[in-house]
Motif scaffolding. Structure first.
Motif, short mmCIF file in Angstrom:
data_model
loop_
_atom_site.label_atom_id
_atom_site.label_comp_id
_atom_site.label_asym_id
_atom_site.label_seq_id
_atom_site.Cartn_x
_atom_site.Cartn_y
_atom_site.Cartn_z
N MET A 1 0.92 -1.17 -0.03
CA MET A 1 0.08 -0.02 -0.06
C MET A 1 0.96 1.38 -0.04
SD MET A 1 -2.40 1.34 2.98
CE MET A 1 -3.91 0.60 3.00
N SER A 2 0.93 1.93 -1.12
CA SER A 2 1.68 3.21 -1.35
C SER A 2 0.59 4.43 -0.97
CB SER A 2 2.47 3.17 -2.49
OG SER A 2 1.46 3.48 -3.61
N ILE A 3 1.38 5.53 -0.18
CA ILE A 3 0.61 6.65 -0.09
C ILE A 3 1.16 7.86 -0.99
CG2 ILE A 3 0.17 8.43 1.53
CD1 ILE A 3 0.46 6.49 3.72
N SER A 4 0.61 8.28 -1.83
CA SER A 4 1.09 9.27 -2.67
C SER A 4 0.97 10.60 -1.98
CB SER A 4 0.34 9.28 -3.99
OG SER A 4 -1.13 9.81 -3.55
N ALA A 5 1.92 11.43 -2.53
CA ALA A 5 2.09 12.59 -1.72
C ALA A 5 1.12 13.45 -2.09
CB ALA A 5 3.54 13.30 -2.57
N GLY A 6 0.21 13.44 -2.86
CA GLY A 6 -1.07 14.25 -3.18
C GLY A 6 -2.40 13.86 -2.43
N SER A 7 -2.38 12.97 -1.76
CA SER A 7 -3.43 12.04 -1.16
C SER A 7 -3.72 12.84 0.25
CB SER A 7 -3.35 10.58 -0.82
OG SER A 7 -2.37 10.35 0.10
N LEU A 8 -5.04 12.63 0.56
CA LEU A 8 -5.12 13.37 2.01
C LEU A 8 -5.33 12.38 3.17
CD1 LEU A 8 -8.09 15.79 0.75
CD2 LEU A 8 -5.79 16.42 1.27
N ASN A 9 -4.70 11.10 3.14
CA ASN A 9 -4.67 10.12 3.97
C ASN A 9 -4.20 10.58 5.38
OD1 ASN A 9 -5.96 8.15 2.73
ND2 ASN A 9 -4.08 7.38 1.69
N PHE A 10 -3.18 11.57 5.51
CA PHE A 10 -2.57 12.15 6.64
C PHE A 10 -3.66 12.90 7.52
CE2 PHE A 10 -2.04 15.54 3.62
CZ PHE A 10 -2.15 16.42 4.06
N LEU A 11 -4.71 13.24 6.80
CA LEU A 11 -6.01 14.03 7.71
C LEU A 11 -6.60 13.05 8.46
CD1 LEU A 11 -6.67 17.10 5.37
CD2 LEU A 11 -5.24 17.22 7.41
N VAL A 12 -6.91 11.90 7.98
CA VAL A 12 -7.89 11.16 8.53
C VAL A 12 -7.60 10.69 9.98
CG1 VAL A 12 -8.87 8.71 8.38
CG2 VAL A 12 -8.32 10.05 6.25
N GLY A 13 -6.66 10.74 10.44
CA GLY A 13 -6.38 10.28 11.86
C GLY A 13 -6.74 11.53 12.64
N PRO A 14 -6.14 12.65 12.54
CA PRO A 14 -6.60 13.93 13.30
C PRO A 14 -8.10 14.12 13.13
CG PRO A 14 -4.53 14.38 12.05
CD PRO A 14 -4.87 12.97 11.55
N VAL A 15 -8.70 14.04 12.09
CA VAL A 15 -10.09 14.25 11.99
C VAL A 15 -10.94 13.44 12.75
CG1 VAL A 15 -12.13 14.26 10.49
CG2 VAL A 15 -9.95 15.64 9.78
N VAL A 16 -10.51 12.08 12.74
CA VAL A 16 -11.21 11.09 13.60
C VAL A 16 -10.95 11.48 15.07
CG1 VAL A 16 -11.31 8.59 14.27
CG2 VAL A 16 -11.18 9.21 11.52
N ALA A 17 -9.84 11.89 15.35
CA ALA A 17 -9.64 12.15 16.78
C ALA A 17 -10.33 13.16 17.33
CB ALA A 17 -8.01 12.36 17.19
N LEU A 18 -10.36 14.39 16.49
CA LEU A 18 -11.19 15.55 16.98
C LEU A 18 -12.67 15.33 16.83
CD1 LEU A 18 -9.34 18.29 14.90
CD2 LEU A 18 -9.54 18.06 17.55
N LEU A 19 -13.16 14.53 16.17
CA LEU A 19 -14.49 13.95 16.00
C LEU A 19 -14.64 13.04 17.28
CD1 LEU A 19 -17.19 14.10 14.47
CD2 LEU A 19 -16.40 11.74 13.50
N MET A 20 -13.99 12.21 17.77
CA MET A 20 -14.17 11.66 18.87
C MET A 20 -14.26 12.39 20.30
SD MET A 20 -14.95 8.60 17.80
CE MET A 20 -14.90 7.87 19.59
N VAL A 21 -13.21 13.40 20.13
CA VAL A 21 -13.30 14.49 21.47
C VAL A 21 -14.52 15.22 21.58
CG1 VAL A 21 -12.01 16.25 22.51
CG2 VAL A 21 -10.78 14.20 21.60
N GLY A 22 -14.77 15.72 20.29
CA GLY A 22 -16.21 16.42 20.40
C GLY A 22 -17.18 15.76 20.73
N LEU A 23 -17.67 14.31 20.29
CA LEU A 23 -18.53 13.44 20.75
C LEU A 23 -18.40 13.03 22.34
CD1 LEU A 23 -18.84 11.11 17.79
CD2 LEU A 23 -20.34 12.79 18.34
N LEU A 24 -17.01 12.79 22.72
CA LEU A 24 -16.92 12.81 24.05
C LEU A 24 -17.48 13.96 25.06
CD1 LEU A 24 -16.00 10.75 26.41
CD2 LEU A 24 -13.65 11.79 25.97
#
Length: 108
Positions: A1-24
């Motif tokens: 699985m390769s991650i290209s430099a132009g993909s937005l996969n690096f945002l998924v982790g922080p967005v999920v974390a912020l969403l969980m903190v907000g729900l909590l």
């Protein structure tokens, strides 16, 4: 699985974390909130207590407080000015306390 430099996969982790903190945060507000607006005291100086008598001397206020205590009424004394003592009780005891205070002979 390769991650290209132009993909937005690096945002998924922080967005999920912020969403969980907000729900909590929302859950905790719901779980520990009273749901009712807080009651504001009629006079800020007295807070939750109600004044049942104002007496000219400290000793007289202490005597009235002893009478109230004998009747099972919790009370406290406030000294807002010189030669003035306010006797305060909880609102649920105010009617009985006023009756006792009215019949209290303090010899002033």
């Amino acid at each position: 699985m390769s991650i290209s430099a132009g993909s937005l996969n690096f945002l998924v982790g922080p967005v999920v974390a912020l969403l969980m903190v907000g729900l909590l945060a929302l859950f905790l507000r719901w779980a520990f909130g009273s749901g009712a607006p807080t009651r504001r005291a009629s006079t800020p100086e007295e807070g939750l207590l109600t004044r049942v008598a104002t007496l000219p001397r400290r000793e007289t206020a202490l005597a009235l407080r002893a009478v109230l205590s004998d009747a099972g009424i919790r009370s406290t004394i406030r000294f807002p000015a010189a030669h003035r003592a306010d006797v305060l009780v909880f609102p649920e005891d105010a009617a009985r306390a006023r009756t006792l205070a009215a019949s209290f002979s303090h010899g002033a």
